[in-house]
Design an enzyme around this catalytic site. Structure first.
Site, PDB file in Angstrom:
ATOM      1  N   GLY A  14       8.945  -3.097  -3.038  1.00 15.02           N
ATOM      2  CA  GLY A  14       8.010  -4.041  -2.420  1.00 15.02           C
ATOM      3  C   GLY A  14       7.330  -4.905  -3.469  1.00 15.02           C
ATOM      4  O   GLY A  14       7.528  -4.713  -4.675  1.00 15.02           O
ATOM      5  N   ASP A  15       6.555  -5.882  -2.993  1.00 12.41           N
ATOM      6  CA  ASP A  15       5.805  -6.778  -3.877  1.00 12.41           C
ATOM      7  C   ASP A  15       6.709  -7.576  -4.812  1.00 12.41           C
ATOM      8  O   ASP A  15       6.329  -7.883  -5.946  1.00 12.41           O
ATOM      9  CB  ASP A  15       4.758  -5.991  -4.703  1.00 12.41           C
ATOM     10  CG  ASP A  15       3.897  -5.127  -3.811  1.00 12.41           C
ATOM     11  OD1 ASP A  15       3.441  -5.638  -2.773  1.00 12.41           O
ATOM     12  OD2 ASP A  15       3.718  -3.938  -4.129  1.00 12.41           O
ATOM     13  N   GLU A  16       7.893  -7.917  -4.343  1.00 14.45           N
ATOM     14  CA  GLU A  16       8.819  -8.679  -5.177  1.00 14.45           C
ATOM     15  C   GLU A  16       8.498 -10.176  -5.161  1.00 14.45           C
ATOM     16  O   GLU A  16       9.094 -10.946  -5.918  1.00 14.45           O
ATOM     17  CB  GLU A  16      10.277  -8.481  -4.704  1.00 14.45           C
ATOM     18  CG  GLU A  16      10.827  -7.070  -4.859  1.00 14.45           C
ATOM     19  CD  GLU A  16      10.543  -6.223  -3.626  1.00 14.45           C
ATOM     20  OE1 GLU A  16       9.841  -6.709  -2.707  1.00 14.45           O
ATOM     21  OE2 GLU A  16      11.016  -5.072  -3.580  1.00 14.45           O
ATOM     22  N   GLY A  17       7.625 -10.579  -4.259  1.00 13.91           N
ATOM     23  CA  GLY A  17       7.326 -12.019  -4.145  1.00 13.91           C
ATOM     24  C   GLY A  17       8.105 -12.644  -2.998  1.00 13.91           C
ATOM     25  O   GLY A  17       8.508 -13.815  -3.058  1.00 13.91           O
ATOM     26  N   LYS A  18       8.293 -11.850  -1.940  1.00 14.77           N
ATOM     27  CA  LYS A  18       9.090 -12.334  -0.799  1.00 14.77           C
ATOM     28  C   LYS A  18       8.422 -13.517  -0.108  1.00 14.77           C
ATOM     29  O   LYS A  18       9.092 -14.453   0.333  1.00 14.77           O
ATOM     30  CB  LYS A  18       9.297 -11.195   0.216  1.00 14.77           C
ATOM     31  CG  LYS A  18      10.149 -10.060  -0.339  1.00 14.77           C
ATOM     32  CD  LYS A  18      10.319  -8.942   0.659  1.00 14.77           C
ATOM     33  CE  LYS A  18       9.075  -8.111   0.871  1.00 14.77           C
ATOM     34  NZ  LYS A  18       8.599  -7.359  -0.287  1.00 14.77           N
ATOM     35  N   LYS A  20       6.671 -15.974  -1.208  1.00 14.69           N
ATOM     36  CA  LYS A  20       6.930 -17.265  -1.857  1.00 14.69           C
ATOM     37  C   LYS A  20       8.378 -17.724  -1.615  1.00 14.69           C
ATOM     38  O   LYS A  20       8.632 -18.911  -1.402  1.00 14.69           O
ATOM     39  CB  LYS A  20       6.660 -17.154  -3.359  1.00 14.69           C
ATOM     40  CG  LYS A  20       6.839 -18.493  -4.030  1.00 14.69           C
ATOM     41  CD  LYS A  20       6.725 -18.468  -5.519  1.00 14.69           C
ATOM     42  CE  LYS A  20       7.551 -19.634  -6.042  1.00 14.69           C
ATOM     43  NZ  LYS A  20       7.496 -19.792  -7.461  1.00 14.69           N
ATOM     44  N   ALA A  41       1.916  -4.796   4.772  1.00 14.41           N
ATOM     45  CA  ALA A  41       2.569  -5.767   3.893  1.00 14.41           C
ATOM     46  C   ALA A  41       1.525  -6.766   3.392  1.00 14.41           C
ATOM     47  O   ALA A  41       0.455  -6.903   3.967  1.00 14.41           O
ATOM     48  CB  ALA A  41       3.655  -6.497   4.651  1.00 14.41           C
ATOM     49  N   GLY A  42       1.839  -7.448   2.319  1.00 11.44           N
ATOM     50  CA  GLY A  42       0.948  -8.497   1.836  1.00 11.44           C
ATOM     51  C   GLY A  42       1.796  -9.587   1.235  1.00 11.44           C
ATOM     52  O   GLY A  42       2.219  -9.493   0.092  1.00 11.44           O
ATOM     53  N   HIS A  43       2.119 -10.596   2.043  1.00  9.62           N
ATOM     54  CA  HIS A  43       3.002 -11.650   1.562  1.00  9.62           C
ATOM     55  C   HIS A  43       2.165 -12.868   1.147  1.00  9.62           C
ATOM     56  O   HIS A  43       1.514 -13.499   1.965  1.00  9.62           O
ATOM     57  CB  HIS A  43       4.028 -12.017   2.634  1.00  9.62           C
ATOM     58  CG  HIS A  43       4.993 -10.892   2.891  1.00  9.62           C
ATOM     59  ND1 HIS A  43       5.921 -10.891   3.893  1.00  9.62           N
ATOM     60  CD2 HIS A  43       5.155  -9.716   2.238  1.00  9.62           C
ATOM     61  CE1 HIS A  43       6.613  -9.770   3.850  1.00  9.62           C
ATOM     62  NE2 HIS A  43       6.168  -9.039   2.858  1.00  9.62           N
ATOM     63  N   GLN A 226       7.854  -4.785   2.581  1.00 11.43           N
ATOM     64  CA  GLN A 226       8.054  -3.686   1.615  1.00 11.43           C
ATOM     65  C   GLN A 226       9.395  -3.876   0.880  1.00 11.43           C
ATOM     66  O   GLN A 226       9.848  -4.999   0.749  1.00 11.43           O
ATOM     67  CB  GLN A 226       7.976  -2.313   2.292  1.00 11.43           C
ATOM     68  CG  GLN A 226       6.590  -1.931   2.753  1.00 11.43           C
ATOM     69  CD  GLN A 226       6.247  -2.465   4.140  1.00 11.43           C
ATOM     70  OE1 GLN A 226       7.061  -2.424   5.042  1.00 11.43           O
ATOM     71  NE2 GLN A 226       5.047  -2.953   4.310  1.00 11.43           N
ATOM     72  N   ARG A 305      -5.019  -2.077  -5.182  1.00 14.80           N
ATOM     73  CA  ARG A 305      -4.706  -1.029  -6.163  1.00 14.80           C
ATOM     74  C   ARG A 305      -3.866  -1.602  -7.315  1.00 14.80           C
ATOM     75  O   ARG A 305      -2.981  -2.433  -7.070  1.00 14.80           O
ATOM     76  CB  ARG A 305      -3.875   0.081  -5.504  1.00 14.80           C
ATOM     77  CG  ARG A 305      -4.645   0.916  -4.521  1.00 14.80           C
ATOM     78  CD  ARG A 305      -3.770   2.013  -3.934  1.00 14.80           C
ATOM     79  NE  ARG A 305      -2.791   1.509  -2.982  1.00 14.80           N
ATOM     80  CZ  ARG A 305      -1.916   2.271  -2.343  1.00 14.80           C
ATOM     81  NH1 ARG A 305      -1.868   3.562  -2.570  1.00 14.80           N
ATOM     82  NH2 ARG A 305      -1.065   1.746  -1.477  1.00 14.80           N
ATOM     83  N   GLY A 415       6.731 -19.480 -11.704  1.00 13.58           N
ATOM     84  CA  GLY A 415       5.268 -19.528 -11.619  1.00 13.58           C
ATOM     85  C   GLY A 415       4.858 -19.287 -10.183  1.00 13.58           C
ATOM     86  O   GLY A 415       5.708 -19.276  -9.288  1.00 13.58           O
TER      87      GLY A 415
HETATM   88  P1  IMP Z   1       2.335   3.052   4.320  1.00 14.00           P
HETATM   89  O1  IMP Z   1       3.373   1.999   4.559  1.00 14.00           O
HETATM   90  O2  IMP Z   1       0.936   2.509   4.388  1.00 14.00           O
HETATM   91  O3  IMP Z   1       2.536   4.262   5.161  1.00 14.00           O
HETATM   92  O4  IMP Z   1       2.504   3.557   2.808  1.00 14.00           O
HETATM   93  C1  IMP Z   1       3.663   4.281   2.373  1.00 14.00           C
HETATM   94  C2  IMP Z   1       4.082   3.851   0.967  1.00 14.00           C
HETATM   95  O5  IMP Z   1       4.572   2.504   1.012  1.00 14.00           O
HETATM   96  C3  IMP Z   1       2.937   3.825  -0.056  1.00 14.00           C
HETATM   97  O6  IMP Z   1       3.452   4.195  -1.311  1.00 14.00           O
HETATM   98  C4  IMP Z   1       2.507   2.388  -0.079  1.00 14.00           C
HETATM   99  O7  IMP Z   1       1.881   2.034  -1.284  1.00 14.00           O
HETATM  100  C5  IMP Z   1       3.847   1.698   0.093  1.00 14.00           C
HETATM  101  N1  IMP Z   1       3.730   0.356   0.671  1.00 14.00           N
HETATM  102  C6  IMP Z   1       3.436   0.039   1.945  1.00 14.00           C
HETATM  103  N2  IMP Z   1       3.422  -1.292   2.123  1.00 14.00           N
HETATM  104  C7  IMP Z   1       3.715  -1.820   0.924  1.00 14.00           C
HETATM  105  C8  IMP Z   1       3.873  -3.172   0.475  1.00 14.00           C
HETATM  106  O8  IMP Z   1       3.750  -4.144   1.202  1.00 14.00           O
HETATM  107  N3  IMP Z   1       4.196  -3.308  -0.838  1.00 14.00           N
HETATM  108  C9  IMP Z   1       4.379  -2.257  -1.663  1.00 14.00           C
HETATM  109  N4  IMP Z   1       4.244  -0.995  -1.287  1.00 14.00           N
HETATM  110  C10 IMP Z   1       3.915  -0.777  -0.008  1.00 14.00           C
END
Ligand code: IMP
Length: 426
Positions: A14-18, A20, A41-43, A226, A305, A415
């Site tokens: 996850g967090d690869e920069g999807k 963008k 998720a956090g895009h 993710q 985090r 960038g």
């Molecule tokens: P959950 O999806 O909140 O149940 O978390 C399970 C695992 O997936 C944990 O290690 C989270 O940090 C990870 N995780 C969930 N969503 C993301 C994301 O969008 N990016 C990166 N890690 C994620």
């Protein structure tokens, strides 16, 4: 059936920069779809220096006139959904048309309480490090056939009936197992009825809508959340999320038929990060990890985090390319590597004196990475518009990844901004 559907997946943790990449592809896409996960998720999309973080809505929301869909495989947190819609409206950026599947499951307040209580119950050493957004407990209810779907929110009587049954069970679990306070029916029902009223204009039959879109020649992009290594089946179980993050999840999570697939795009960060617990063979707890974290702004978009950082893991990447049948790579955050004297890539793992180039999740924790060292570059690449204008060492790094992963790199992130992208045909 026309081959009009591309699936974009995160190829790591996850967090690869999807966000963008989706945003960059925007002009050539008609329909943007989320198919799994939820507000965990956090895009992030950055336009003209302004940052927008989508947790639940598809990243195409900033494009005027496009269709954005939340498929049945997503777990919908109505509060977050309505908050994101409201924020877009306030910024006058609610330009896309948004539809949410009536079949998507709803994250209820008790799911969030359970998520946190279960983490405490697991305790140190066994904790998953979830985002605390209620994702796991909501999917549990879906598969236990106790869940509430978006369609249930639209009918107050049906909602009352289903919720009273669900709450009876949840209150027993909350009080007897986790020493939490019980929740009253009114406390949960009143806001849920309100959510239903506010959500109603957005609810629809999304599998039919998507099928019709494909049939009428529209280009559809399924936006994975993710990463593949967090997939419930194929990831580093139990340190995973609770949904099918791989490309295959795109079909169950939308109701689209497999026959309409065109490309599978793997989004690969130029190095590795992971948030939460679980194995990560290339994690660097020293200077390199700190440098990647600082330079790459590697702090969770949802929880804030600090992310665990390290060099690119080619063994894990090959695994995820195979699993997804990915035929295109979008390589992100190349600029973060600028200024590194040398760049390392993990090409194999070692355990008890034996080398392997395959992933075995059961013993992943015990693997030590075997690195190959490549040259670094010092030149600022943030204004590079073509592959040829990149420093020779950066070009070599891209070619190394193409060879190792077995697919062409068609997009390179130089960038954070929308324009800081080298597009080689994506
Ligand atoms: P959950 O999806 O909140 O149940 O978390 C399970 C695992 O997936 C944990 O290690 C989270 O940090 C990870 N995780 C969930 N969503 C993301 C994301 O969008 N990016 C990166 N890690 C994620």
């Amino acid at each position: 059936m026309k081959n009009k559907v591309d699936i974009l997946v995160g190829a790591q943790w996850g967090d690869e920069g999807k966000g963008k990449v989706v945003d960059t592809m925007g002009p050539n896409v008609d329909v943007f779809v989320r198919y799994q996960g939820g507000a965990n998720a956090g895009h992030t999309v950055i336009v003209d220096g302004k940052k927008v973080i989508f947790k639940l809505l598809p990243s195409g929301m900033l494009y005027p006139g496009k269709l954005c869909v939340i498929g049945n495989g997503v777990v919908v947190d109505p509060e977050q959904f309505l908050k994101e819609v409201q924020e877009l409206r306030e910024r006058r950026q609610d330009r896309a048309c948004l539809v949410v599947s009536s079949l998507a499951h709803v994250v209820m307040p008790y799911h969030k309480i359970l998520d946190k209580a279960q983490e405490v119950f697991r305790g140190k050493g066994r904790m998953i490090g979830t985002t605390g957004r209620g994702i796991g407990p909501c999917y549990v209810d879906k598969y236990a056939r106790n869940g509430l779907r978006v369609e249930d929110l639209l009918d107050a009587d049906r909602l009352r009936e289903k919720l009273s049954v669900a709450l009876e069970e949840k209150n027993r679990i909350l009080t007897k197992l986790y020493n939490e306070k019980p929740m009253s029916l009114d406390e949960v029902l009143t806001p849920a009825v309100e959510w239903g009223k506010n959500l109603a204009p957005y609810v629809g039959n999304t599998s039919e809508l998507l099928y019709d879109a494909v049939e009428s020649g529209k280009r559809v992009l399924l936006e994975g959340a993710q990463g593949v290594l967090l997939d419930i089946d194929h990831g580093t179980y139990p340190y995973v999320t609770s949904s099918s993050t791989s490309a295959a999840g795109g079909f169950t999570g939308t109701g689209l038929p497999l026959a309409c697939l065109d490309r599978v795009i793997a989004v690969v960060k130029a190095y590795t990060t992971r948030v939460g617990e679980g194995p990560m063979p290339t994690e660097d707890k020293g200077e390199i990890g700190d440098r990647l974290r600082e330079k790459g702004g590697e702090f969770g978009a949802v929880t804030g985090r600090p992310r665990r950082c390290g060099w690119l893991d080619m063994v894990a990447l090959r695994y995820s390319m195979r699993l997804n049948g990915a035929n295109v790579i979008a390589l992100t955050k190349m600029d973060v590597l600028t200024g590194m004297k040398e760049i390392k890539v993990c090409t194999a793992y070692e355990r008890n004196g034996t080398k392997t180039d395959r992933v075995d999740f059961l013993v992943l924790e015990e693997y030590r990475p075997v690195f190959e060292t490549l040259g670094g570059w010092d030149e600022d690449i943030s204004a590079c518009e073509t592959f040829e204008s990149l420093p020779a060492a950066a070009q070599k790094y891209v070619e190394y990844i193409e060879k190792g992963a077995g697919a062409p790199v068609q997009l390179i992130g130089t960038g954070p901004d929308r324009n800081q992208t080298i597009n080689r045909g994506l």
